[in-house]
Every structure is written in C-alpha cells, then in structure tokens.
Write a protein that holds these residues in place. Structure first.
Motif, PDB file in Angstrom:
ATOM      1  N   ARG A 110       0.774  -1.250   0.036  1.00 57.62           N
ATOM      2  CA  ARG A 110       0.061  -0.051   0.040  1.00 57.62           C
ATOM      3  C   ARG A 110       0.856   1.188   0.060  1.00 57.62           C
ATOM      4  N   ASN A 153      -6.466   0.548 -12.470  1.00 55.13           N
ATOM      5  CA  ASN A 153      -5.545   1.389 -11.813  1.00 55.13           C
ATOM      6  C   ASN A 153      -4.032   0.745 -11.401  1.00 55.13           C
ATOM      7  N   THR A 154      -4.405  -0.374 -10.962  1.00 57.68           N
ATOM      8  CA  THR A 154      -3.300  -1.027 -10.179  1.00 57.68           C
ATOM      9  C   THR A 154      -2.876  -2.461 -10.570  1.00 57.68           C
ATOM     10  N   LEU A 206      -5.627   2.028  -3.971  1.00 52.94           N
ATOM     11  CA  LEU A 206      -5.225   0.956  -5.067  1.00 52.94           C
ATOM     12  C   LEU A 206      -6.402   0.832  -6.183  1.00 52.94           C
ATOM     13  N   SER A 251      -8.917   0.012  -8.861  1.00 48.91           N
ATOM     14  CA  SER A 251      -9.408  -1.287  -9.541  1.00 48.91           C
ATOM     15  C   SER A 251      -7.920  -2.070  -9.499  1.00 48.91           C
ATOM     16  N   VAL A 252      -7.659  -3.296  -9.168  1.00 45.07           N
ATOM     17  CA  VAL A 252      -6.531  -4.114  -9.001  1.00 45.07           C
ATOM     18  C   VAL A 252      -6.611  -5.407  -9.772  1.00 45.07           C
ATOM     19  N   LEU A 298      -5.754  -7.353   0.691  1.00 47.21           N
ATOM     20  CA  LEU A 298      -5.913  -5.962   0.254  1.00 47.21           C
ATOM     21  C   LEU A 298      -7.528  -5.712  -0.349  1.00 47.21           C
ATOM     22  N   ASP A 319      -8.902  -2.367   0.941  1.00 42.21           N
ATOM     23  CA  ASP A 319      -8.237  -1.152   0.228  1.00 42.21           C
ATOM     24  C   ASP A 319      -8.637  -0.938  -1.055  1.00 42.21           C
ATOM     25  N   ALA A 320      -9.155  -1.790  -1.827  1.00 41.02           N
ATOM     26  CA  ALA A 320      -9.549  -1.847  -3.271  1.00 41.02           C
ATOM     27  C   ALA A 320     -10.794  -1.738  -3.729  1.00 41.02           C
ATOM     28  N   GLU A 321     -11.207  -1.052  -4.858  1.00 40.34           N
ATOM     29  CA  GLU A 321     -12.428  -1.014  -5.077  1.00 40.34           C
ATOM     30  C   GLU A 321     -12.712  -2.554  -5.849  1.00 40.34           C
ATOM     31  N   ILE A 338     -10.796  -6.431  -7.077  1.00 38.81           N
ATOM     32  CA  ILE A 338      -9.536  -7.070  -7.403  1.00 38.81           C
ATOM     33  C   ILE A 338      -9.631  -8.401  -8.466  1.00 38.81           C
ATOM     34  N   GLU A 356      -4.109  -8.529 -10.060  1.00 38.25           N
ATOM     35  CA  GLU A 356      -3.150  -9.213  -9.570  1.00 38.25           C
ATOM     36  C   GLU A 356      -2.704 -10.545 -10.436  1.00 38.25           C
TER      37      GLU A 356
END
Ligand SMILES: C[S@@+](CC[C@H](N)C(=O)[O-])C[C@H]1O[C@@H](n2cnc3c(N)ncnc32)[C@H](O)[C@@H]1O
Length: 250
Positions: free
Chosen positions: A35, A104-105, A42, A44-45, A59, A62-64, A66, A47
C-alpha cells in the motif's frame, strides 16, 4: 506461453506446503508495504500469479475491485472459496488470458521471469495494455547478484511442519536464471524446478523501455545471508534477493 515446468512446479509447491488460503502476519505486513509503495488508493486491481488469493483477500478492504489471474486450478478453487464480493478469481495463463477491462493497479509479486526475454517483454506489453490512464504496476524482479551467491544452497523450506520437503538453489549462468528445485526426501527422483530469469536494475530498465514503460521507483526486498544462515529484512538494491519496480506508461 505457459512454460512447460510451471504447472508441475507450482502445483507440487502448493501441495507440499499444504496451504489452505490462510492469512498470516506475513501477508498483513506484505500488504502494508505494498500500500505504501503504490502510494495512492489502489482503485481497481489486477493481480497476476495470485497463488490462492491470500494477498488479494488481505488487500480487498483497500481496493474497489480485485481481479486475480492464477494458472493452477487448485489454488483458484481455494481463492474462490474464500473470496469477498469485490474479488474475481480467474484461472488462466497471464500470457494469453483475455481480459478486456483496464485497471488502476497491476501487481505481480514474486514470480516474474518465467521464460525468455521475449516472454517478459510480451508480459510487460500486456501489463501496459491493462493500465488505465493513471495505471501503475508493482512487480518483483529477481536480482542476479543474490542468486549467484545462492547457487548450491540447500534447505528445508519448513523443517518444523514439513521435514520431508527439501529445496536446492542453483544458477544457470548462460541464461541468467535462478533454479529452484524441490523434492520429497522419500521420492527424490520426482523433483521439480522453477527457472526464473534474473535482471539487474539496468537490464529491467532497458526491457521496460522497450515496452514503453518507465520505472518510477525501485524498492529492494530483503536478503538471505548464507554464511550466517539468516534472513535480513533490509538489504541494499545491490544485495537483495529481489526488488520491486513501480512502473507506468511513458
Ligand atoms: C512464485 S509464486 C508467487 C505467488 C504469489 N504471487 C506470492 O507472492 O506469494 C508464482 C505464482 O504465479 C503463478 N503463475 C506462474 N506462471 C503463470 C502464468 N503463466 N499465468 C498465471 N499464473 C502463473 C504460479 O502458479 C504461482 O502461483
């Protein structure tokens, strides 16, 4: 491109450690560092190489959203069983899976380097295409300086819980790959290995430039001291086992 060793290796590694998706203090600290390294919400993620989804779950608050991509169905099944409503676990190969959304991430922790330079370049280009306009990615890169020192070291990854699982590190000097071989002491003939290409900060910078990506930060991870047989959480970029790069479109 799925490497011909990846499925057998990661399935064996997962089964050997008999993992079931538990979140430990390790994941909590890992998520805290991440983070901080991302340095903004974060959003939209995506992984990649998400194991059984434990980092995504750590996470999730903390994320919209994932989205996770993982090759091994057994790990994806565990991820699905424990997922929160904002996590979408996908089973597939990140070299060819179709994902039309942008993010975004993008995260790829521990595992970059499967295949040859052209495969890493193709993956970096895919990551670039998965970026929103402000997209950034954090990726762990294996450091050759460390893995050359690790060549020949053997250990038990978890001698307390799994005393029959052994591991040996090697280094392929021609291809600059770390070689990580696992076996069960009662079946040494069934060993499996992973081969991850190592890059110096200068080499990964050059590869990212080819993919039209800028590295905007380097974060060294820790290092194993093989003389004292002790892991140090804090290491320099020169001596670390791996370092994180933070990248964005150039
Ligand atoms: C070294 S593990 C790291 C797992 C997790 N990211 C972590 O930090 O603990 C690499 C992960 O990437 C997955 N993986 C390897 N090649 C892949 C591919 N081509 N597509 C999707 N996942 C892949 C493996 O199955 C494994 O779960």
């Amino acid at each position: 491109m799925t490497s011909n060793w990846a499925e057998a290796f990661y399935e064996m590694q997962y089964r050997s450690l008999k993992q079931t998706g538990e979140i430990t203090e390790y994941e909590m600290n890992f998520a805290k560092d991440l983070r901080m390294q991302v340095g903004r919400p974060l959003g939209s993620v995506l992984e990649l190489g998400a194991w059984d989804g434990r980092l995504a779950r750590t996470l999730a608050g903390d994320a919209e959203t994932i989205t996770t991509v993982e090759l091994i169905p057994e790990m994806v099944a565990v991820a699905k069983r424990h997922s929160t409503s904002n996590i979408t676990p996908l089973c597939g190969d990140f070299y060819d899976i179709e994902i039309s959304s942008t993010f975004n991430t993008v995260l790829y922790m521990d595992g970059f380097g499967v295949g040859e330079d052209e495969d890493q370049l193709a993956l970096l280009e895919r990551i670039r295409n998965w970026f929103d306009d402000d997209g950034t990615a954090i990726i762990d890169i294996y450091n050759p300086t460390h893995w050359i020192k690790a060549d020949g070291q053997s250990m038990r990854p978890d001698s307390v819980n799994f005393p029959k699982v052994e591991r040996q590190y090697g280094y392929d000097y021609k291809k600059n790959k770390m070689v990580d071989t696992w076996w069960h002491t009662d079946k040494p003939q069934d060993s499996v290995s992973q081969y991850l290409k190592c890059y110096t900060p200068e080499q990964i910078h050059a590869l990212c430039q080819k993919a039209e990506l800028d590295i905007i930060a380097y974060f060294p991870n820790g290092a194993m001291d093989y003389n004292a047989w002790r892991y140090k959480d804090i290491a320099s970029l020169e001596e670390c086992m791996s370092y994180r790069i933070k990248i964005k479109k150039n």
